[in-house]
Design an enzyme around this catalytic site. Structure first.
Site, PDB file in Angstrom:
ATOM      1  NE  ARG A  88      -3.748   2.147   0.636  1.00  0.00           N
ATOM      2  CZ  ARG A  88      -3.824   3.550   0.541  1.00  0.00           C
ATOM      3  NH1 ARG A  88      -2.599   3.896  -0.070  1.00  0.00           N
ATOM      4  NH2 ARG A  88      -4.806   4.286   0.614  1.00  0.00           N
ATOM      5  CD  GLU A  96     -11.568   2.251  -2.857  1.00  0.00           C
ATOM      6  OE1 GLU A  96     -11.217   1.250  -3.506  1.00  0.00           O
ATOM      7  OE2 GLU A  96     -10.884   2.620  -1.743  1.00  0.00           O
ATOM      8  NE  ARG A 155      -3.697  -2.595   2.214  1.00  0.00           N
ATOM      9  CZ  ARG A 155      -4.513  -1.952   1.635  1.00  0.00           C
ATOM     10  NH1 ARG A 155      -5.114  -2.124   0.650  1.00  0.00           N
ATOM     11  NH2 ARG A 155      -5.293  -0.796   2.531  1.00  0.00           N
TER      12      ARG A 155
END
Length: 332
Positions: A88, A96, A155
């Protein structure tokens, strides 16, 4: 005294010769590209951290291969030993593409269906940029001393360095992402870059005033025909003249009826012109015009030029109909 004056003059001449030069238009240079110039500083100084036009690029802790792009701010990687991970990107949040967007998260974007739809298109642009610049390439990962190595979803939280540029910063500077609120060390520089992109209406920030986002920002006129410029890559990776088919412009029929583009032209400010032939765009369909050579298809056309067309430092895309009337322009 004469000797001292001569030495000073010599030093001034040497200093002038060693200064930065401005690249010729269409050669892949970045001196005038706001989305790329700022990532090149490599020494973390107070001035580098204190202006929107500069940000330090951290030393990479590890080199990895990018195996997939989930969206503009999330990638999948593979280490040299074959193990994999998900990264990330630190400090950025792109719209998104796999979930619904919440417009109020992006300052000035209206909380409407149109606002959410516009953000989704901006998210697609950010994902495409990540694919163009990162997918299949070896990049460096660097970590922020103020943050944990991993986030809430386990992440890896990292800066991505590619070609000595900070890709995280490029996303913000080009209007492809907002700054994600956290305590990362480069936040002040990222905030200023976001303010610059927002003020210029680049990328997703075009959603704030009802316009359609296009790659690399800029302004677009409305077209009664329903035709829209939906993507423009003027600065291809590397030297533009050696990567002509990555330099491209995409137009989309956003009208309700098929659009006959036979005889329509696309040109730049220097009046280099390409003429479409035997092309009808169905509603919602797009066509991408590549600068180089290739085989024409229903979705891609090739200009066949042997050199770059679109100036990295600024240009105007003009679309004319078969009668020569200007129906669409986009300046950047």
């Amino acid at each position: 005294m004469r000797l001292r004056a001569a030495v000073c003059c010599l030093l001034l001449v040497v200093a002038g010769c060693s200064g930065p030069s401005t690249p010729a238009p269409g050669t892949g240079g970045t001196a005038a590209d706001p989305a790329t110039t700022a990532e090149r500083a490599t020494t973390p100084t107070s001035s580098a951290m204190g202006t929107a036009a500069n940000v330090s690029v951290p030393d990479a802790a590890v080199e990895v291969s990018v195996t997939a792009v989930v969206d503009g701010d999330t990638i999948r990687i593979e280490y040299a030993n074959g193990t994999t991970d998900t990264v990330r990107l630190v400090g950025v949040d792109t719209p998104e593409v796999h979930a619904e967007n919440d417009p109020p998260e992006f300052e000035g974007v209206p909380d409407t269906t149109a606002g959410a739809t516009c953000l989704r298109e901006a998210g697609v642009d950010a994902s495409n940029l990540a694919k163009d610049r990162l997918l299949g390439r070896t990049v460096g990962l660097a970590f922020d001393p103020n943050l944990d190595r991993r986030g809430y979803y386990d992440r890896l939280l990292a800066y991505v360095v590619v070609e000595d540029r900070l890709f995280n910063y490029r996303l913000v500077r080009g209007g492809h992402a907002r700054v994600y609120e956290s305590d990362f060390t480069r936040k002040a520089a990222f905030d200023r870059a976001e303010a610059s992109a927002r003020g210029a209406g680049r990328g997703l920030w075009q959603c704030a005033d009802g316009r359609t986002p296009v790659a690399d920002g800029g302004t677009v006129t409305a077209s009664e025909s329903g035709l829209a410029i939906t993507a423009l890559t003027c600065d291809a990776p590397g030297n533009d003249n050696e990567n002509l088919n990555a330099e491209s412009v995409t137009v989309t029929n956003r009208g309700d009826e098929p659009l006959d583009l036979d005889g329509w032209t696309v040109s730049d400010e220097a009046d280099h012109r390409y003429t479409f032939a035997d092309l009808t765009l169905a509603p919602g369909a797009s066509i991408t015009l590549h600068t180089g050579s290739g085989t024409d298809t229903e979705t891609d056309r090739y200009w066949g030029r042997d050199g770059a067309v679109w100036n990295n430092g600024g240009d105007t895309v003009t679309v004319r109909d078969a009668s020569g009337t200007v129906v669409l322009e986009r300046s950047y």
